[in-house]
Design a protein around this motif. Sequence first.
Motif, PDB file in Angstrom:
ATOM      1  N   ILE A 213       0.841  -1.200   0.000  1.00  0.00           N
ATOM      2  CA  ILE A 213       0.000   0.000   0.000  1.00  0.00           C
ATOM      3  C   ILE A 213       0.880   1.256   0.000  1.00  0.00           C
ATOM      4  O   ILE A 213       0.608   2.226  -0.725  1.00  0.00           O
ATOM      5  CB  ILE A 213      -0.931   0.011   1.247  1.00  0.00           C
ATOM      6  CG1 ILE A 213      -1.905  -1.169   1.212  1.00  0.00           C
ATOM      7  CG2 ILE A 213      -1.687   1.334   1.361  1.00  0.00           C
ATOM      8  CD1 ILE A 213      -3.007  -1.093   0.200  1.00  0.00           C
ATOM      9  N   ALA A 214       1.966   1.228   0.783  1.00  0.00           N
ATOM     10  CA  ALA A 214       2.867   2.390   0.862  1.00  0.00           C
ATOM     11  C   ALA A 214       3.518   2.664  -0.492  1.00  0.00           C
ATOM     12  O   ALA A 214       3.555   3.811  -0.956  1.00  0.00           O
ATOM     13  CB  ALA A 214       3.930   2.139   1.928  1.00  0.00           C
ATOM     14  N   LEU A 215       4.018   1.618  -1.145  1.00  0.00           N
ATOM     15  CA  LEU A 215       4.688   1.805  -2.438  1.00  0.00           C
ATOM     16  C   LEU A 215       3.711   2.330  -3.489  1.00  0.00           C
ATOM     17  O   LEU A 215       4.023   3.249  -4.251  1.00  0.00           O
ATOM     18  CB  LEU A 215       5.293   0.479  -2.919  1.00  0.00           C
ATOM     19  CG  LEU A 215       6.573   0.056  -2.196  1.00  0.00           C
ATOM     20  CD1 LEU A 215       7.021  -1.325  -2.666  1.00  0.00           C
ATOM     21  CD2 LEU A 215       7.693   1.083  -2.446  1.00  0.00           C
ATOM     22  N   LEU A 216       2.531   1.744  -3.514  1.00  0.00           N
ATOM     23  CA  LEU A 216       1.541   2.166  -4.507  1.00  0.00           C
ATOM     24  C   LEU A 216       1.065   3.601  -4.230  1.00  0.00           C
ATOM     25  O   LEU A 216       0.796   4.357  -5.167  1.00  0.00           O
ATOM     26  CB  LEU A 216       0.352   1.198  -4.509  1.00  0.00           C
ATOM     27  CG  LEU A 216       0.660  -0.193  -5.079  1.00  0.00           C
ATOM     28  CD1 LEU A 216      -0.487  -1.159  -4.806  1.00  0.00           C
ATOM     29  CD2 LEU A 216       0.927  -0.126  -6.579  1.00  0.00           C
ATOM     30  N   SER A 217       0.992   3.966  -2.957  1.00  0.00           N
ATOM     31  CA  SER A 217       0.568   5.328  -2.614  1.00  0.00           C
ATOM     32  C   SER A 217       1.613   6.352  -3.036  1.00  0.00           C
ATOM     33  O   SER A 217       1.272   7.471  -3.413  1.00  0.00           O
ATOM     34  CB  SER A 217       0.341   5.452  -1.106  1.00  0.00           C
ATOM     35  OG  SER A 217      -0.625   4.534  -0.710  1.00  0.00           O
ATOM     36  N   ALA A 218       2.876   5.965  -2.930  1.00  0.00           N
ATOM     37  CA  ALA A 218       3.958   6.884  -3.318  1.00  0.00           C
ATOM     38  C   ALA A 218       3.938   7.155  -4.821  1.00  0.00           C
ATOM     39  O   ALA A 218       4.420   8.190  -5.284  1.00  0.00           O
ATOM     40  CB  ALA A 218       5.301   6.308  -2.905  1.00  0.00           C
ATOM     41  N   ALA A 219       3.360   6.220  -5.572  1.00  0.00           N
ATOM     42  CA  ALA A 219       3.352   6.368  -7.037  1.00  0.00           C
ATOM     43  C   ALA A 219       2.473   7.531  -7.486  1.00  0.00           C
ATOM     44  O   ALA A 219       2.748   8.150  -8.519  1.00  0.00           O
ATOM     45  CB  ALA A 219       2.868   5.070  -7.681  1.00  0.00           C
ATOM     46  N   ALA A 220       1.440   7.849  -6.703  1.00  0.00           N
ATOM     47  CA  ALA A 220       0.498   8.897  -7.125  1.00  0.00           C
ATOM     48  C   ALA A 220       1.184  10.264  -7.301  1.00  0.00           C
ATOM     49  O   ALA A 220       1.102  10.853  -8.383  1.00  0.00           O
ATOM     50  CB  ALA A 220      -0.678   8.975  -6.157  1.00  0.00           C
ATOM     51  N   PRO A 221       1.911  10.773  -6.275  1.00  0.00           N
ATOM     52  CA  PRO A 221       2.566  12.078  -6.478  1.00  0.00           C
ATOM     53  C   PRO A 221       3.670  12.020  -7.541  1.00  0.00           C
ATOM     54  O   PRO A 221       3.850  12.973  -8.301  1.00  0.00           O
ATOM     55  CB  PRO A 221       3.170  12.403  -5.105  1.00  0.00           C
ATOM     56  CG  PRO A 221       2.493  11.516  -4.140  1.00  0.00           C
ATOM     57  CD  PRO A 221       2.066  10.308  -4.889  1.00  0.00           C
ATOM     58  N   LEU A 222       4.393  10.900  -7.593  1.00  0.00           N
ATOM     59  CA  LEU A 222       5.504  10.800  -8.544  1.00  0.00           C
ATOM     60  C   LEU A 222       5.015  10.727  -9.992  1.00  0.00           C
ATOM     61  O   LEU A 222       5.735  11.110 -10.917  1.00  0.00           O
ATOM     62  CB  LEU A 222       6.373   9.578  -8.218  1.00  0.00           C
ATOM     63  CG  LEU A 222       7.164   9.669  -6.909  1.00  0.00           C
ATOM     64  CD1 LEU A 222       7.949   8.394  -6.662  1.00  0.00           C
ATOM     65  CD2 LEU A 222       8.101  10.867  -6.916  1.00  0.00           C
ATOM     66  N   SER A 223       3.792  10.232 -10.185  1.00  0.00           N
ATOM     67  CA  SER A 223       3.270  10.080 -11.545  1.00  0.00           C
ATOM     68  C   SER A 223       3.123  11.444 -12.231  1.00  0.00           C
ATOM     69  O   SER A 223       3.088  11.523 -13.462  1.00  0.00           O
ATOM     70  CB  SER A 223       1.919   9.346 -11.517  1.00  0.00           C
ATOM     71  OG  SER A 223       0.959  10.146 -10.869  1.00  0.00           O
ATOM     72  N   VAL A 224       3.034  12.503 -11.426  1.00  0.00           N
ATOM     73  CA  VAL A 224       2.913  13.857 -11.982  1.00  0.00           C
ATOM     74  C   VAL A 224       4.164  14.216 -12.789  1.00  0.00           C
ATOM     75  O   VAL A 224       4.099  14.980 -13.763  1.00  0.00           O
ATOM     76  CB  VAL A 224       2.696  14.871 -10.828  1.00  0.00           C
ATOM     77  CG1 VAL A 224       2.666  16.293 -11.344  1.00  0.00           C
ATOM     78  CG2 VAL A 224       1.413  14.548 -10.092  1.00  0.00           C
ATOM     79  N   LEU A 225       5.302  13.658 -12.372  1.00  0.00           N
ATOM     80  CA  LEU A 225       6.571  13.987 -13.038  1.00  0.00           C
ATOM     81  C   LEU A 225       6.727  13.273 -14.385  1.00  0.00           C
ATOM     82  O   LEU A 225       7.610  13.620 -15.165  1.00  0.00           O
ATOM     83  CB  LEU A 225       7.745  13.598 -12.117  1.00  0.00           C
ATOM     84  CG  LEU A 225       7.768  14.316 -10.761  1.00  0.00           C
ATOM     85  CD1 LEU A 225       8.861  13.751  -9.878  1.00  0.00           C
ATOM     86  CD2 LEU A 225       7.970  15.818 -10.969  1.00  0.00           C
ATOM     87  N   LEU A 226       5.892  12.280 -14.613  1.00  0.00           N
ATOM     88  CA  LEU A 226       6.000  11.518 -15.866  1.00  0.00           C
ATOM     89  C   LEU A 226       5.265  12.245 -16.992  1.00  0.00           C
ATOM     90  O   LEU A 226       4.310  12.975 -16.738  1.00  0.00           O
ATOM     91  CB  LEU A 226       5.393  10.113 -15.672  1.00  0.00           C
ATOM     92  CG  LEU A 226       6.073   9.233 -14.616  1.00  0.00           C
ATOM     93  CD1 LEU A 226       5.245   7.964 -14.375  1.00  0.00           C
ATOM     94  CD2 LEU A 226       7.483   8.851 -15.070  1.00  0.00           C
ATOM     95  N   PRO A 227       5.717  12.022 -18.251  1.00  0.00           N
ATOM     96  CA  PRO A 227       4.991  12.628 -19.362  1.00  0.00           C
ATOM     97  C   PRO A 227       3.593  12.032 -19.488  1.00  0.00           C
ATOM     98  O   PRO A 227       3.380  10.875 -19.122  1.00  0.00           O
ATOM     99  CB  PRO A 227       5.861  12.271 -20.581  1.00  0.00           C
ATOM    100  CG  PRO A 227       6.676  11.094 -20.158  1.00  0.00           C
ATOM    101  CD  PRO A 227       6.881  11.219 -18.685  1.00  0.00           C
ATOM    102  N   GLN A 228       2.663  12.824 -20.004  1.00  0.00           N
ATOM    103  CA  GLN A 228       1.297  12.310 -20.223  1.00  0.00           C
ATOM    104  C   GLN A 228       1.244  11.570 -21.571  1.00  0.00           C
ATOM    105  O   GLN A 228       1.979  11.950 -22.484  1.00  0.00           O
ATOM    106  CB  GLN A 228       0.291  13.452 -20.200  1.00  0.00           C
ATOM    107  CG  GLN A 228       0.172  14.141 -18.842  1.00  0.00           C
ATOM    108  CD  GLN A 228      -0.189  13.189 -17.702  1.00  0.00           C
ATOM    109  OE1 GLN A 228      -0.842  12.171 -17.905  1.00  0.00           O
ATOM    110  NE2 GLN A 228       0.261  13.506 -16.517  1.00  0.00           N
ATOM    111  N   PRO A 229       0.486  10.502 -21.727  1.00  0.00           N
ATOM    112  CA  PRO A 229      -0.492  10.011 -20.739  1.00  0.00           C
ATOM    113  C   PRO A 229       0.086   8.983 -19.775  1.00  0.00           C
ATOM    114  O   PRO A 229      -0.652   8.422 -18.977  1.00  0.00           O
ATOM    115  CB  PRO A 229      -1.553   9.373 -21.627  1.00  0.00           C
ATOM    116  CG  PRO A 229      -0.780   8.810 -22.766  1.00  0.00           C
ATOM    117  CD  PRO A 229       0.369   9.759 -22.998  1.00  0.00           C
ATOM    118  N   THR A 230       1.405   8.743 -19.828  1.00  0.00           N
ATOM    119  CA  THR A 230       1.997   7.724 -18.947  1.00  0.00           C
ATOM    120  C   THR A 230       1.696   8.020 -17.469  1.00  0.00           C
ATOM    121  O   THR A 230       1.355   7.120 -16.697  1.00  0.00           O
ATOM    122  CB  THR A 230       3.527   7.672 -19.155  1.00  0.00           C
ATOM    123  OG1 THR A 230       3.779   7.620 -20.555  1.00  0.00           O
ATOM    124  CG2 THR A 230       4.138   6.461 -18.483  1.00  0.00           C
ATOM    125  N   GLY A 231       1.821   9.311 -17.094  1.00  0.00           N
ATOM    126  CA  GLY A 231       1.582   9.685 -15.695  1.00  0.00           C
ATOM    127  C   GLY A 231       0.177   9.327 -15.243  1.00  0.00           C
ATOM    128  O   GLY A 231      -0.007   8.771 -14.145  1.00  0.00           O
TER     129      GLY A 231
END
Lengths: 102, 153
Positions: free
Chosen positions: B46-64
Amino acid sequence: MTDAHDLTGGFDMTIHAPNRLRICALLEAVAEAEFSVVQEQLGVSASVLSKQVAVLIEAGYVKQRKAVRDTRQRVWLQLTEPGRAAYRGHVAALRAIVGEQH
Amino acid sequence: METQASSQNPAPRLSREEAAAALRQVEQVQATLHATPMPMWYPATIALLSAAAPLSVLLPQPTGAVVSLASIAGIMVAMRVFFNRFGIVSRGDRRQVVVMALAGLLLVGLMAAAAVLDVRYGQAWGWGISAAVNAVAMFALTIYCRRPSRTSA
């Protein structure tokens, strides 16, 4: 303030049987528990648990849900709202008898 | 047939010792339930998957967006697998609900702060802090909230 006589009015013979009280105590602490987990936690046989659960279901205190996991059917148990209320009333009655009033 | 109405006894003939013994049984059952060891893979996932949400903003769209949605779906799958394997679905008591609500506010606030830092000042490090706090908070919350409620004993 509620007096001791009012609280002992919540005493419930259906719940008071030792195994049924323990089943309700366990189910009160969770939203839902699988039959085998309840059996393991209470250290009773499946037949004893089935029999006691059947009484609680008949009284409307417990309901069961069947679900398949790993191709095996599992039974999940939960206290109904009347069951939860009856259990809490029973515990309050026990406390009133003991002399603790919460 | 025993029914709710007929099973109630307004004048139980129970001694104080018998009532105390019954209460001890209740406490013992709930103590045993609390002492049951629970697998640590669940809060870690749950912790690892939760951390992915804020970090996904840094990825290009639509990957993020895909990573963000996948992390939410992953959390739901992890919860389902955990509840099925563990055989107990926790019931949130009032205290747990308050803690969850406060944590939710903190995490949303941190993400908002990270967004302001990024958009207004071009500082992307806020997302990293948000992700780290998200992971730590969700790890702690998952351990805290998976405990069975103990309000009645």
